[in-house]
Write an enzyme that holds these catalytic residues in place. Structure first.
Site, PDB file in Angstrom:
ATOM      1  N   ARG A 191       7.769  -3.298  -5.396  1.00 31.44           N
ATOM      2  CA  ARG A 191       9.121  -3.693  -5.792  1.00 31.44           C
ATOM      3  C   ARG A 191       9.035  -4.902  -6.709  1.00 31.44           C
ATOM      4  O   ARG A 191       8.030  -5.625  -6.719  1.00 31.44           O
ATOM      5  CB  ARG A 191      10.004  -4.018  -4.590  1.00 31.44           C
ATOM      6  CG  ARG A 191       9.576  -5.251  -3.796  1.00 31.44           C
ATOM      7  CD  ARG A 191       8.832  -4.884  -2.538  1.00 31.44           C
ATOM      8  NE  ARG A 191       8.487  -6.065  -1.754  1.00 31.44           N
ATOM      9  CZ  ARG A 191       9.277  -6.620  -0.864  1.00 31.44           C
ATOM     10  NH1 ARG A 191      10.479  -6.120  -0.653  1.00 31.44           N
ATOM     11  NH2 ARG A 191       8.877  -7.671  -0.181  1.00 31.44           N
ATOM     12  N   ASN A 200      -7.275  -9.544  11.711  1.00 26.90           N
ATOM     13  CA  ASN A 200      -6.454  -8.366  11.434  1.00 26.90           C
ATOM     14  C   ASN A 200      -6.201  -7.605  12.725  1.00 26.90           C
ATOM     15  O   ASN A 200      -7.143  -7.285  13.460  1.00 26.90           O
ATOM     16  CB  ASN A 200      -7.161  -7.443  10.446  1.00 26.90           C
ATOM     17  CG  ASN A 200      -7.068  -7.940   9.028  1.00 26.90           C
ATOM     18  OD1 ASN A 200      -5.989  -8.087   8.495  1.00 26.90           O
ATOM     19  ND2 ASN A 200      -8.214  -8.203   8.414  1.00 26.90           N
ATOM     20  N   ASP A 217      -1.287 -10.558  -1.286  1.00 25.00           N
ATOM     21  CA  ASP A 217       0.061 -10.669  -0.716  1.00 25.00           C
ATOM     22  C   ASP A 217       0.099 -11.496   0.569  1.00 25.00           C
ATOM     23  O   ASP A 217       1.089 -12.195   0.829  1.00 25.00           O
ATOM     24  CB  ASP A 217       0.692  -9.287  -0.513  1.00 25.00           C
ATOM     25  CG  ASP A 217      -0.170  -8.312   0.277  1.00 25.00           C
ATOM     26  OD1 ASP A 217      -1.211  -8.721   0.833  1.00 25.00           O
ATOM     27  OD2 ASP A 217       0.193  -7.118   0.330  1.00 25.00           O
ATOM     28  N   ALA A 227       0.802  -1.215   0.000  1.00 20.97           N
ATOM     29  CA  ALA A 227       0.000   0.000   0.000  1.00 20.97           C
ATOM     30  C   ALA A 227       0.839   1.271   0.000  1.00 20.97           C
ATOM     31  O   ALA A 227       0.318   2.352  -0.265  1.00 20.97           O
ATOM     32  CB  ALA A 227      -0.936  -0.007   1.201  1.00 20.97           C
TER      33      ALA A 227
END
Length: 482
Positions: A19, A296, A237, A15
């Site tokens: 890369r 989370n 991810d 976010a």
């Protein structure tokens, strides 16, 4: 399987930055290097907060140029956000950022048609106001949405531009709140009740599926020699990071650490009970049809924001000073929404301690210790709740991601959970991305083989639990008593 060593490019988008990493994989080889890193800065336009997806795509192309010749490319990114295409395949505006306020008040309107408990029983997804389902409900009345012929999640959008082929990767699709985690297919009944046309989505793909070849224009731009295939990976991810947990057997918990901590279990079936919903656990799909049953937690965001407020002091020195502060003097709820926004984090942490009648941390070292103790406590609660909700015992906790560099947090997590912690690898998402590509091309075998290769080749650190477990129970009681 071939004994050759091959190179794979992992496009790994977060976010705040992206890369391109290059992994070299063989039977006893797993090496990773960074080819190119680039910023991911959202733009606030008059109509709201948007991702600069064209800059991201340019960063990907530059990264592939820097990577050199590779045998395959895979893409993973954050979840829930998407781009809309018209009938000609052209992008209809920059994708909306998940922090854009357009979904305020939308979940309640959705629940009026499909109550929250029914939605959880059908899709297994925890409540978050930015879930794709709520974004679609908010977008439905817009001109842009009216002209949309296709919706592609962020990794799938970039894959389309690279290859010209469209698909919807399953692990990321499972974060939309439109997938049935029991079957790994679309939740048609939910979509029908809410008037969502699932025909907007491209056909589902699974990790390992071919996703086309890089277009001639892409080869020319990057200097690569074709054909170069794009391989579908676990494009969420976190799914890629969990695929790179170097676990042995099934009795393990994982914590993917970074700005957020994602703590939970890898299961063979979702947990769709009301108790799981009340505990705010989600059921997202992972590699090979597994389910990531996790919670989370705010994560190292609390420390990152505090360090920013203090003018970015040396983190190593700060952690050394924090280690000397008495443990568990004050703790806060690391999942409290009061800590979600940026700014004045040390003051908000001090205020929370004052409001709960605990000693107020004053110095950077004291606040840092409060944060790390609180994160370890949140990890303890998440692991224990996951074990209970799934009836799945745990013998070891694996920490992957950026938090593996924080030895104090790893040790405190072992102390809090009363379980050994194995920390590493740090670059878990990129490694999971690379390994799925290598598996698709025959260099590694099943998940156990992938994890064995990780354990043999990546630096791992083991932390044994120490101290008095009663102190952690007492600290937990302080939070639950609020």
């Amino acid at each position: 399987m071939s004994a050759a060593v091959r190179a794979y490019a992992a496009v790994d988008l977060g976010a705040s930055s992206g890369r391109v990493m290059v992994g070299r994989v063989g039977r006893d080889t797993l090496e990773l290097r960074e080819a190119h890193r680039f910023g991911n800065r959202p733009v606030r336009l008059p109509e709201g907060l948007r991702w600069d997806v064209l800059a991201l795509y340019a960063g990907v192309l530059e990264g592939l140029r820097a990577a050199g010749q590779v045998d395959s490319v895979g893409i993973d990114s954050w979840a829930v956000d998407y781009g809309l295409l018209d009938a000609d395949g052209a992008l209809l505006g920059n994708p909306v950022h998940y922090r854009d306020p357009r979904t305020e008040g939308v979940p309640e309107k959705v629940w009026a048609t499909v109550p929250a408990a029914e939605l959880y029983a059908a899709t297994g997804l925890q409540y978050a106001p930015f879930n794709t389902l709520y974004q679609l409900a908010a977008a439905r009345s817009t001109d842009q949405f009216a002209h949309a012929a296709r919706l592609l999640l962020i990794p799938d959008l970039l894959a389309y531009w690279l290859t010209g082929q469209q698909g919807t990767e399953l692990t990321n699709a499972s974060t939309t709140q439109l997938v049935d985690p029991r079957t790994g297919t679309w939740a048609h009944a939910v979509a029908d009740r809410l008037g969502i046309d699932l025909g907007l989505f491209a056909p589902l793909r699974r990790p390992g599926d071919p996703a086309g070849l890089l277009r001639a224009e892409v080869l020319e731009e990057t200097g690569l020699t074709g054909p170069v295939p794009l391989t579908t990976v676990a494009s969420h991810d976190t799914a890629s990071a969990v695929a790179a947990v170097p676990a042995v057997g099934e009795r393990f918990a994982y914590i993917c650490t970074g700005t957020w901590s994602l703590a939970g279990l890898e299961l063979t079936a979702p947990v769709l009970t009301e108790q799981s919903r009340a505990a705010n656990f989600t059921n997202e799909l992972g590699l090979d049809g597994t389910v990531r049953h996790l919670r989370n937690i705010m994560g190292l965001w609390l420390l990152q924001e505090s360090v920013r407020a203090w003018g970015d002091p040396d983190l190593g020195g700060l952690l050394r000073d924090a280690a000397e502060v008495p443990a568990l003097r004050s703790v806060v709820d690391a999942g409290d929404a009061d800590f979600l926004a940026p700014g004045r984090m040390p003051d908000r942490i001090a205020a929370a301690c004052l409001a709960s009648g605990q000693p107020v941390p004053r110095t950077p070292a004291e606040i840092t210790r409060c944060i790390l103790d609180s994160l370890a406590l949140a990890h303890r609660r998440a692991v224990a709740d996951a074990e209970r909700l799934a009836d799945h015992p745990v013998d070891v906790v694996h920490i992957v991601g950026g938090g593996t560099r924080n030895a104090l947090l790893c040790q405190l997590t072992a102390d809090a959970c009363g379980l050994p912690v194995v920390a590493g690898p740090t670059e878990a998402a990129a490694l999971g991305n690379v390994l799925v590509q290598a598996r698709a091309h025959g260099l590694v075998g099943d998940r156990a083989d992938m994890r064995g290769l990780l354990a043999r080749t990546q630096p791992l650190t083991r932390y044994e639990p120490r101290g008095d477990a009663a102190r952690w129970r007492e600290a937990e009681a302080r939070l639950t008593a609020r």
